[in-house]
Scaffold this motif. Structure first.
Motif, mmCIF file in Angstrom:
data_model
loop_
_atom_site.group_PDB
_atom_site.id
_atom_site.type_symbol
_atom_site.label_atom_id
_atom_site.label_comp_id
_atom_site.label_asym_id
_atom_site.label_seq_id
_atom_site.Cartn_x
_atom_site.Cartn_y
_atom_site.Cartn_z
ATOM 1 N N ALA A 17 -15.557 4.096 2.230
ATOM 2 C CA ALA A 17 -14.590 3.547 1.272
ATOM 3 C C ALA A 17 -13.181 3.557 1.864
ATOM 4 N N VAL A 18 -12.418 2.523 1.502
ATOM 5 C CA VAL A 18 -10.996 2.486 1.830
ATOM 6 C C VAL A 18 -10.268 2.821 0.537
ATOM 7 N N VAL A 19 -9.356 3.785 0.600
ATOM 8 C CA VAL A 19 -8.676 4.215 -0.626
ATOM 9 C C VAL A 19 -7.232 3.710 -0.609
ATOM 10 N N LEU A 20 -6.927 2.883 -1.593
ATOM 11 C CA LEU A 20 -5.584 2.311 -1.714
ATOM 12 C C LEU A 20 -4.922 2.917 -2.948
ATOM 13 N N ALA A 21 -3.691 3.384 -2.796
ATOM 14 C CA ALA A 21 -3.022 4.031 -3.934
ATOM 15 C C ALA A 21 -1.618 3.487 -4.103
ATOM 16 N N HIS A 22 -1.256 3.259 -5.359
ATOM 17 C CA HIS A 22 0.114 2.815 -5.640
ATOM 18 C C HIS A 22 1.066 4.012 -5.572
ATOM 19 N N ASN A 23 2.330 3.696 -5.297
ATOM 20 C CA ASN A 23 3.372 4.731 -5.185
ATOM 21 C C ASN A 23 3.538 5.577 -6.453
ATOM 22 N N TYR A 24 3.018 5.129 -7.591
ATOM 23 C CA TYR A 24 3.167 5.896 -8.834
ATOM 24 C C TYR A 24 1.989 6.847 -9.089
ATOM 25 N N GLN A 25 1.044 6.894 -8.146
ATOM 26 C CA GLN A 25 -0.119 7.768 -8.375
ATOM 27 C C GLN A 25 0.262 9.240 -8.234
ATOM 28 N N ARG A 26 -0.594 10.088 -8.776
ATOM 29 C CA ARG A 26 -0.379 11.532 -8.693
ATOM 30 C C ARG A 26 -0.343 11.966 -7.231
ATOM 31 N N ARG A 27 0.422 13.048 -6.976
ATOM 32 C CA ARG A 27 0.603 13.548 -5.606
ATOM 33 C C ARG A 27 -0.729 13.788 -4.914
ATOM 34 N N GLU A 28 -1.686 14.439 -5.609
ATOM 35 C CA GLU A 28 -2.952 14.802 -4.958
ATOM 36 C C GLU A 28 -3.781 13.576 -4.578
ATOM 37 N N ILE A 29 -3.552 12.457 -5.246
ATOM 38 C CA ILE A 29 -4.243 11.210 -4.876
ATOM 39 C C ILE A 29 -3.522 10.570 -3.684
ATOM 40 N N GLN A 30 -2.194 10.508 -3.761
ATOM 41 C CA GLN A 30 -1.438 9.919 -2.638
ATOM 42 C C GLN A 30 -1.784 10.624 -1.325
ATOM 43 N N GLU A 234 7.996 8.339 -12.164
ATOM 44 C CA GLU A 234 8.196 9.582 -11.401
ATOM 45 C C GLU A 234 7.269 9.781 -10.197
ATOM 46 N N GLY A 235 6.113 9.082 -10.150
ATOM 47 C CA GLY A 235 5.210 9.210 -9.004
ATOM 48 C C GLY A 235 5.902 8.856 -7.688
ATOM 49 N N MET A 236 6.884 7.974 -7.790
ATOM 50 C CA MET A 236 7.633 7.527 -6.604
ATOM 51 C C MET A 236 8.257 8.709 -5.863
ATOM 52 N N LEU A 237 8.606 9.738 -6.618
ATOM 53 C CA LEU A 237 9.270 10.898 -6.007
ATOM 54 C C LEU A 237 8.339 11.625 -5.042
ATOM 55 N N HIS A 238 7.019 11.622 -5.319
ATOM 56 C CA HIS A 238 6.075 12.296 -4.400
ATOM 57 C C HIS A 238 6.115 11.619 -3.040
ATOM 58 N N ARG A 239 6.057 10.287 -3.072
ATOM 59 C CA ARG A 239 6.070 9.527 -1.808
ATOM 60 C C ARG A 239 7.362 9.807 -1.038
ATOM 61 N N LEU A 240 8.502 9.738 -1.744
ATOM 62 C CA LEU A 240 9.798 9.919 -1.083
ATOM 63 C C LEU A 240 9.930 11.338 -0.524
ATOM 64 N N ARG A 241 9.504 12.323 -1.301
ATOM 65 C CA ARG A 241 9.645 13.727 -0.852
ATOM 66 C C ARG A 241 8.735 14.024 0.325
ATOM 67 N N ARG A 242 7.560 13.400 0.320
ATOM 68 C CA ARG A 242 6.601 13.621 1.411
ATOM 69 C C ARG A 242 7.128 13.022 2.725
ATOM 70 N N GLU A 243 7.740 11.841 2.612
ATOM 71 C CA GLU A 243 8.199 11.159 3.832
ATOM 72 C C GLU A 243 9.561 11.629 4.301
ATOM 73 N N MET A 244 10.367 12.159 3.352
ATOM 74 C CA MET A 244 11.717 12.622 3.741
ATOM 75 C C MET A 244 11.965 14.017 3.179
ATOM 76 N N PRO A 245 11.274 15.031 3.738
ATOM 77 C CA PRO A 245 11.384 16.375 3.159
ATOM 78 C C PRO A 245 12.782 16.977 3.252
ATOM 79 N N ASP A 246 13.617 16.424 4.128
ATOM 80 C CA ASP A 246 14.972 16.968 4.273
ATOM 81 C C ASP A 246 15.965 16.354 3.282
#
Ligand code: 13P
Ligand code: SF4
Length: 307
Positions: A17-30, A234-246
């Motif tokens: 399977a290929v898993v595609l997730a939108h930026n608003y998904q829960r952190r554990e899915i992203q 708010e899901g967008m924040l997981h993506r941003l925090r993961r990619e830019m932890p600083d």
């Protein structure tokens, strides 16, 4: 990584399977997806997906789009009921009746609409390419833009092109108000405000950048600022925090709470995603006729936004 995520990754391999997730998904899915992005990026990723199965972690219209661009694949969702208030605001029969009464309109549909609405459209757009798509529509054609009047208003501001706007909106982005964003801006005067174009004009006017969720990543990465106010789901924040932890990302508040959540996006959980892979169900089902009619306006979008 927790044990459920490990189980998910094992199943993903077993089921090819290929898993595609939108930026608003829960952190554990992203964290366990093959690709995380906005609607436009997800459409391209779905088109080139190689596996036998696509597990689409997003809302229903996005999974339908994946099926339309790659109909040979089995497209699964963790929860088939994950809909969208914006897509609901434009039922296909209402649009059909409107077009019968108003012939000759060029229909530009935001991707947040059902496959049946896409089948009645001339071209599709996303928040990432709406300006570009509208600019490509022949100048002698009157445009009906649907279903989001806020995105349509933003495109009119950007392009100077007058359009008829469908009266739909996203309940999540409507919760941000000029007062709630002004308040947080005063608390963090150094932080640029990044807002989604589904916000009202009054909120957009307070933003330093208005863009799709994917462009938010690029904007925050290239900006020298250290903190940002993010005015979208708010899901967008997981993506941003993961990619830019600083860097520091502050959720744009509403008048009632500290952030805004899409109840539809949040219907998808990792537990349901595991079950979907185990059972290869629930599957997105579209008739061959709808796929056939909806693929032309989507292909036009993908082509117009590539060059
Ligand atoms: P993006 O395409 O910008 O990710 O937006 C999708 C969406 O549903 C916004 O509410
Ligand atoms: Fe639809 Fe709004 Fe949820 Fe996006 S955030 S999926 S537009 S209800």
């Amino acid at each position: 990584m927790d044990s459920l995520q490990k189980k998910f990754l094992r199943l993903k391999g077993e089921k090819k399977a290929v898993v595609l997730a939108h930026n608003y998904q829960r952190r554990e899915i992203q964290e366990v997806a093959d690709y995380v992005g906005d609607s436009l990026g997800l459409s391209y990723a779905a088109q080139k997906a190689q596996g036998e199965v696509i597990l689409f972690c997003g809302v229903h219209f996005m999974a339908e789009t994946a099926k339309i661009v790659n109909p040979e694949k089995k497209v699964l969702m963790p929860d088939l009921h994950a809909g969208c208030s914006l897509a609901d605001s434009c039922p296909a029969d209402k649009l059909r009746a409107y077009l019968e009464k108003n012939p000759g309109l060029y229909v530009v549909s935001y991707v947040n609409c059902t496959a049946a609405v896409k089948a009645l459209s001339d071209v599709i757009c996303t928040s990432g390419n709406a300006e570009r798509i509208v600019q490509r529509v022949p100048a002698d054609r009157e445009i009906l833009f649907l279903p989001d009047r806020n995105l349509g208003d933003w495109v009119m501001q950007k392009t100077g092109r007058k359009m008829r706007l469908w009266d739909g909106d996203c309940y999540v982005h409507m919760e941000f108000t000029a007062a709630s964003i002004d308040r947080i801006r005063k608390e963090h005067p150094e932080a640029p405000v990044v807002a989604h174009p589904e916000c009202t004009r009054a909120v957009r006017a307070l933003a330093d950048e208005v863009c799709s969720t994917e462009k938010m990543v690029g904007y925050c990465r290239s900006s020298p600022a250290k903190e940002f106010i993010v005015v979208t789901e708010e899901g967008m924040l997981h993506r941003l925090r993961r990619e830019m932890p600083d860097k520091v990302f502050i959720a744009g508040p509403t008048d009632h709470c500290a952030c805004s959540e899409c109840r539809y996006m949040k219907m998808n959980t990792l537990e349901k995603a595991v079950l979907a892979l185990e059972n290869l169900s629930p599957e997105v089902d579209l008739s061959a006729e709808i796929i056939d009619r909806a693929k032309t306006p989507i292909a036009r979008m993908l082509e117009w936004s590539r060059n």
